[in-house]
Design an enzyme around this catalytic site. Structure first.
Site, PDB file in Angstrom:
ATOM      1  N   MET A   1       0.818  -1.205   0.000  1.00  0.00           N
ATOM      2  CA  MET A   1       0.000   0.000   0.000  1.00  0.00           C
ATOM      3  C   MET A   1       0.851   1.254   0.000  1.00  0.00           C
ATOM      4  O   MET A   1       0.581   2.186   0.743  1.00  0.00           O
ATOM      5  CB  MET A   1      -0.832  -0.030   1.283  1.00  0.00           C
ATOM      6  CG  MET A   1      -2.164   0.555   1.186  1.00  0.00           C
ATOM      7  SD  MET A   1      -3.124  -0.215   2.502  1.00  0.00           S
ATOM      8  CE  MET A   1      -2.557  -1.918   2.432  1.00  0.00           C
ATOM      9  N   PRO A   2       1.923   1.218  -0.831  1.00  0.00           N
ATOM     10  CA  PRO A   2       2.831   2.369  -0.734  1.00  0.00           C
ATOM     11  C   PRO A   2       2.276   3.606  -1.433  1.00  0.00           C
ATOM     12  O   PRO A   2       1.440   3.528  -2.318  1.00  0.00           O
ATOM     13  CB  PRO A   2       4.090   1.898  -1.470  1.00  0.00           C
ATOM     14  CG  PRO A   2       3.907   0.455  -1.753  1.00  0.00           C
ATOM     15  CD  PRO A   2       2.435   0.186  -1.726  1.00  0.00           C
ATOM     16  N   TYR A   3       2.784   4.745  -0.950  1.00  0.00           N
ATOM     17  CA  TYR A   3       2.527   6.027  -1.595  1.00  0.00           C
ATOM     18  C   TYR A   3       3.893   6.662  -1.840  1.00  0.00           C
ATOM     19  O   TYR A   3       4.691   6.795  -0.904  1.00  0.00           O
ATOM     20  CB  TYR A   3       1.690   6.930  -0.691  1.00  0.00           C
ATOM     21  CG  TYR A   3       1.619   8.351  -1.177  1.00  0.00           C
ATOM     22  CD1 TYR A   3       0.739   8.707  -2.191  1.00  0.00           C
ATOM     23  CD2 TYR A   3       2.452   9.330  -0.655  1.00  0.00           C
ATOM     24  CE1 TYR A   3       0.682  10.014  -2.663  1.00  0.00           C
ATOM     25  CE2 TYR A   3       2.401  10.640  -1.123  1.00  0.00           C
ATOM     26  CZ  TYR A   3       1.516  10.968  -2.121  1.00  0.00           C
ATOM     27  OH  TYR A   3       1.469  12.255  -2.593  1.00  0.00           O
TER      28      TYR A   3
END
Lengths: 70, 70, 70, 70, 70, 70
Positions: E1-3
């Site tokens: 769930m990287p940003y």
């Protein structure tokens, strides 16, 4: 002169993995945009699961529901 | 109404140094842009050396190589 | 190796003022934390007044009310 | 596909409060902008009081002065 | 769930280059950290040269001096 | 004293919608965390579709493929 901020969940990411992320992203910016690695910063922020929301709930709860087939 | 985010490496920055950074940056915004200090926020993020990349490697490794004359 | 992000409202800030903000903040980090200016980045983001909220309302509305003595 | 970063001071915010912040902000984006919650991220950063400046001083000092009637 | 937030100077980066940056960085996070691309966001911010400071001066001035051999 | 940064795609968000986002998020922070709205900032960044990546591709391409049933 790029600055890249990577936000990921905190879950035992190793020093070696962080090094690979830094090297990999720097390589992308050098290859695609011809940036100078000497002035390319990559900063990794590790975020507690309960501090990261997706779909209106916390990430650990989100994974529990997903694993339960919700 | 400025918001300033300062990212620095985590290495024993004292409370007094942080106070001086906050005061100094606020003064710059007041002096140059006539901002109201009452609505000026300065947020300092301290980042682990292994989470900060420069030149494609981690900061501690970067300093080691530099000290070694690479 | 600091990275500083300055968010201000967009309202005719001149090139000279931006230069003064960059120089001033860099000086603070050099003086207080002994940082190397060569690896100090200052990035200024200018934000439209209607995109900046304070006290639950947009900045231009906020100023109107304040000027009107609300 | 929104990404929201919430910076607050670190002072015993509970898991339940964080869940309520995540749910509440996601609801706002769904209701006002018709965003899909499945691709809405909310990331909460908790910042030490001594790392957050307002009015040119640290937040804990700011509160002390305010409580003292300054 | 990287940003991931990529800040670069604004100077005629093409749509194709942006696509390559997005694809390349996503690949790094999938390969190194086993992240799900479906919940990986990459946001590119392009920053005017006069809004980006390095070494205490604006980027365009910095390049001029470097080209002049300073 | 919260600071909230909302990143959304740029696609004709109206002034009224921005006002509703600012009001709604501020209300959440007041209600859940008892924050003072007077020192609560909400900053909205609008990002071009081609600058926002998800699933390794640009948002406009992502939507095209989704609409096509990919």
């Amino acid at each position: 002169m790029p600055y890249v901020n990577v936000k990921i969940t905190r879950e035992d990411v190793t020093r070696e993995q962080k090094a690979a992320v830094i090297e990999g992203i720097t390589d992308v910016l050098v290859r695609v945009l011809n940036k100078d690695p000497a002035t390319t910063f990559i900063v990794i922020d590790e975020v507690e699961l309960e501090n990261w929301g997706i779909a209106g709930i916390q990430t650990d709860e989100y994974r529990r529901r997903k694993a339960a087939g919700d």
